[in-house]
Design a protein around this motif. Sequence first.
Motif, PDB file in Angstrom:
ATOM      1  N   CYS A  21      -2.254  14.070  -1.913  1.00 47.30           N
ATOM      2  CA  CYS A  21      -0.993  13.438  -1.510  1.00 47.30           C
ATOM      3  C   CYS A  21      -1.219  12.006  -1.042  1.00 47.30           C
ATOM      4  O   CYS A  21      -0.439  11.095  -1.365  1.00 47.30           O
ATOM      5  CB  CYS A  21      -0.326  14.253  -0.395  1.00 47.30           C
ATOM      6  SG  CYS A  21       0.385  15.817  -0.960  1.00 47.30           S
ATOM      7  N   PHE A  22      -2.288  11.795  -0.287  1.00 44.92           N
ATOM      8  CA  PHE A  22      -2.579  10.432   0.174  1.00 44.92           C
ATOM      9  C   PHE A  22      -2.888   9.501  -0.996  1.00 44.92           C
ATOM     10  O   PHE A  22      -2.444   8.346  -1.038  1.00 44.92           O
ATOM     11  CB  PHE A  22      -3.759  10.444   1.140  1.00 44.92           C
ATOM     12  CG  PHE A  22      -3.463  11.130   2.450  1.00 44.92           C
ATOM     13  CD1 PHE A  22      -2.188  11.061   3.014  1.00 44.92           C
ATOM     14  CD2 PHE A  22      -4.445  11.836   3.113  1.00 44.92           C
ATOM     15  CE1 PHE A  22      -1.919  11.694   4.212  1.00 44.92           C
ATOM     16  CE2 PHE A  22      -4.171  12.480   4.305  1.00 44.92           C
ATOM     17  CZ  PHE A  22      -2.914  12.403   4.868  1.00 44.92           C
ATOM     18  N   ILE A  23      -3.629  10.011  -1.974  1.00 50.52           N
ATOM     19  CA  ILE A  23      -3.966   9.180  -3.146  1.00 50.52           C
ATOM     20  C   ILE A  23      -2.710   8.886  -3.961  1.00 50.52           C
ATOM     21  O   ILE A  23      -2.458   7.742  -4.379  1.00 50.52           O
ATOM     22  CB  ILE A  23      -5.019   9.894  -4.009  1.00 50.52           C
ATOM     23  CG1 ILE A  23      -6.344  10.022  -3.229  1.00 50.52           C
ATOM     24  CG2 ILE A  23      -5.240   9.152  -5.312  1.00 50.52           C
ATOM     25  CD1 ILE A  23      -7.409  10.841  -3.944  1.00 50.52           C
ATOM     26  N   ALA A  24      -1.923   9.935  -4.166  1.00 47.35           N
ATOM     27  CA  ALA A  24      -0.701   9.746  -4.950  1.00 47.35           C
ATOM     28  C   ALA A  24       0.278   8.825  -4.231  1.00 47.35           C
ATOM     29  O   ALA A  24       0.970   8.019  -4.863  1.00 47.35           O
ATOM     30  CB  ALA A  24      -0.048  11.112  -5.207  1.00 47.35           C
ATOM     31  N   ALA A  25       0.354   8.948  -2.903  1.00 46.66           N
ATOM     32  CA  ALA A  25       1.250   8.067  -2.148  1.00 46.66           C
ATOM     33  C   ALA A  25       0.831   6.622  -2.283  1.00 46.66           C
ATOM     34  O   ALA A  25       1.675   5.712  -2.388  1.00 46.66           O
ATOM     35  CB  ALA A  25       1.267   8.486  -0.679  1.00 46.66           C
ATOM     36  N   ASN A  26      -0.472   6.377  -2.316  1.00 43.36           N
ATOM     37  CA  ASN A  26      -0.964   5.003  -2.451  1.00 43.36           C
ATOM     38  C   ASN A  26      -0.694   4.455  -3.846  1.00 43.36           C
ATOM     39  O   ASN A  26      -0.357   3.264  -4.009  1.00 43.36           O
ATOM     40  CB  ASN A  26      -2.458   4.975  -2.153  1.00 43.36           C
ATOM     41  CG  ASN A  26      -3.022   3.561  -2.218  1.00 43.36           C
ATOM     42  OD1 ASN A  26      -2.574   2.673  -1.502  1.00 43.36           O
ATOM     43  ND2 ASN A  26      -4.006   3.360  -3.095  1.00 43.36           N
ATOM     44  N   GLU A  27      -0.843   5.313  -4.861  1.00 44.63           N
ATOM     45  CA  GLU A  27      -0.632   4.872  -6.228  1.00 44.63           C
ATOM     46  C   GLU A  27       0.859   4.724  -6.558  1.00 44.63           C
ATOM     47  O   GLU A  27       1.268   3.776  -7.235  1.00 44.63           O
ATOM     48  CB  GLU A  27      -1.275   5.866  -7.207  1.00 44.63           C
ATOM     49  CG  GLU A  27      -2.783   5.944  -7.116  1.00 44.63           C
ATOM     50  CD  GLU A  27      -3.454   4.650  -7.570  1.00 44.63           C
ATOM     51  OE1 GLU A  27      -2.875   3.930  -8.408  1.00 44.63           O
ATOM     52  OE2 GLU A  27      -4.579   4.376  -7.098  1.00 44.63           O
ATOM     53  N   ALA A  28       1.662   5.696  -6.084  1.00 43.91           N
ATOM     54  CA  ALA A  28       3.089   5.679  -6.448  1.00 43.91           C
ATOM     55  C   ALA A  28       3.975   5.036  -5.411  1.00 43.91           C
ATOM     56  O   ALA A  28       5.176   4.842  -5.647  1.00 43.91           O
ATOM     57  CB  ALA A  28       3.565   7.124  -6.698  1.00 43.91           C
ATOM     58  N   GLY A  29       3.412   4.759  -4.245  1.00 42.18           N
ATOM     59  CA  GLY A  29       4.211   4.134  -3.200  1.00 42.18           C
ATOM     60  C   GLY A  29       5.234   5.067  -2.578  1.00 42.18           C
ATOM     61  O   GLY A  29       6.295   4.607  -2.146  1.00 42.18           O
TER      62      GLY A  29
END
Length: 415
Positions: A21-29
């Motif tokens: 989730c942290f990685i996806a949040a960083n990539e997708a904003g």
Amino acid sequence: MRRAWPLTARGTGAVLLAVACFIAANEAGLVELVYFGALLLIAVAASLGSLYLTRHAETVTRTLYPDVATVGREAQVSVRAGVRTAVPTPPGTWRDVLPRGLSGSAEGVFPALGSGLSRNERIIDLSYTVQGAARGVHALGPLTVRATDPFGLARRTTVFGERTPVTVVPSTTDLPPLADFAGETGGSLHTTTNQLGQGADNLVARPYEPGDSMRRIHWRATAHRDQLMVRQEEQESTPEASVVLDRGVLRWSMDAMRAPGADPGFEAGVSAAVSAVARLVRDGYAVEVLDSDGTVLAERIDGGDMDEVEIFLTHVATLTARRDDTLGKLPRVFAGVMTGPVIVVVGRFDAADAVTIGPVAHHSTLPMLFSVMPVGDALERAADAGWRIGAIDVDGDFSRAWSGAAGRGVRHVVG
């Protein structure tokens, strides 16, 4: 005993999902994924805290009934654990570690606990059944409890308390009484008497002699014999027997010297010896237990004193073979004496041994010889010298060899 990774598969998945989730949040904003990942980590941390900040064992005690275990027999183990916990805890599973000398299933459900803020300690009683597997003194425990949090995210294995020593004594076979073979034993089974001028039991009558107290007049015998008779007391003396266990390691195996319970042959010999002791004591004999060189293995046990037999069993729980071979010294142990039954238990036994110990048979009213590993016709040669013989089968019933040797004399019986 403790696991390096404290999370379950579900907890591990939650952590991996939070990282994703942290990685996806960083990539997708997407800020929402950060909140969701943080929530997962908080849940995992709370689960760990609920396990590692609660449930502490203060005391663990174990009670065995009976006090000692016996090879091949069951015993009950009661475990009492004093546990403290600041917050309610979920149920878990417990397991008590069993040593090699005991077998059984020592595990179950550890109950959930309420908050302990209002009291100092919560007592948990557990129990299970074990069976003696190997003679010796063994360490039982420690007690381990495995618990998971209510969400199934984390797990904890906790070691409770110290180990408890447990004594496992050799198995005892219930042998037929020698009274069944009274005609074969020369009358040694019965108590002998010495006439004395004092005592209070076993009264007989004799003619009155000047100086006898009038209070000792036996009026019934006086009337029957038409002469003045007085009471003559008899004092009982206990018949004696000897049980010899040859411990020379060359007649067993090196394992017999290494540890109790390690050599099946030696264990069969020990069991045969203690069974003979128990039978003789129950028959009223005062029994001494010796090594083949005359070394005393147990203090004299008075006839009928079965409590001392129990103490004797505990004493031989740690008995092992020794390096010396002293069967050849046995004739010297009984030289110049005449005694009651002599029971000899030996491992390997050959024709030369039969010749060596042959004279011992003439110093006993009931010489009985049992071998775990007879070689060739060694037992038959011993029978020719006067021994009553029997071969001990490691996996068999010793009572058959005992009955055959006691009742049928010089017949080779395997039991």
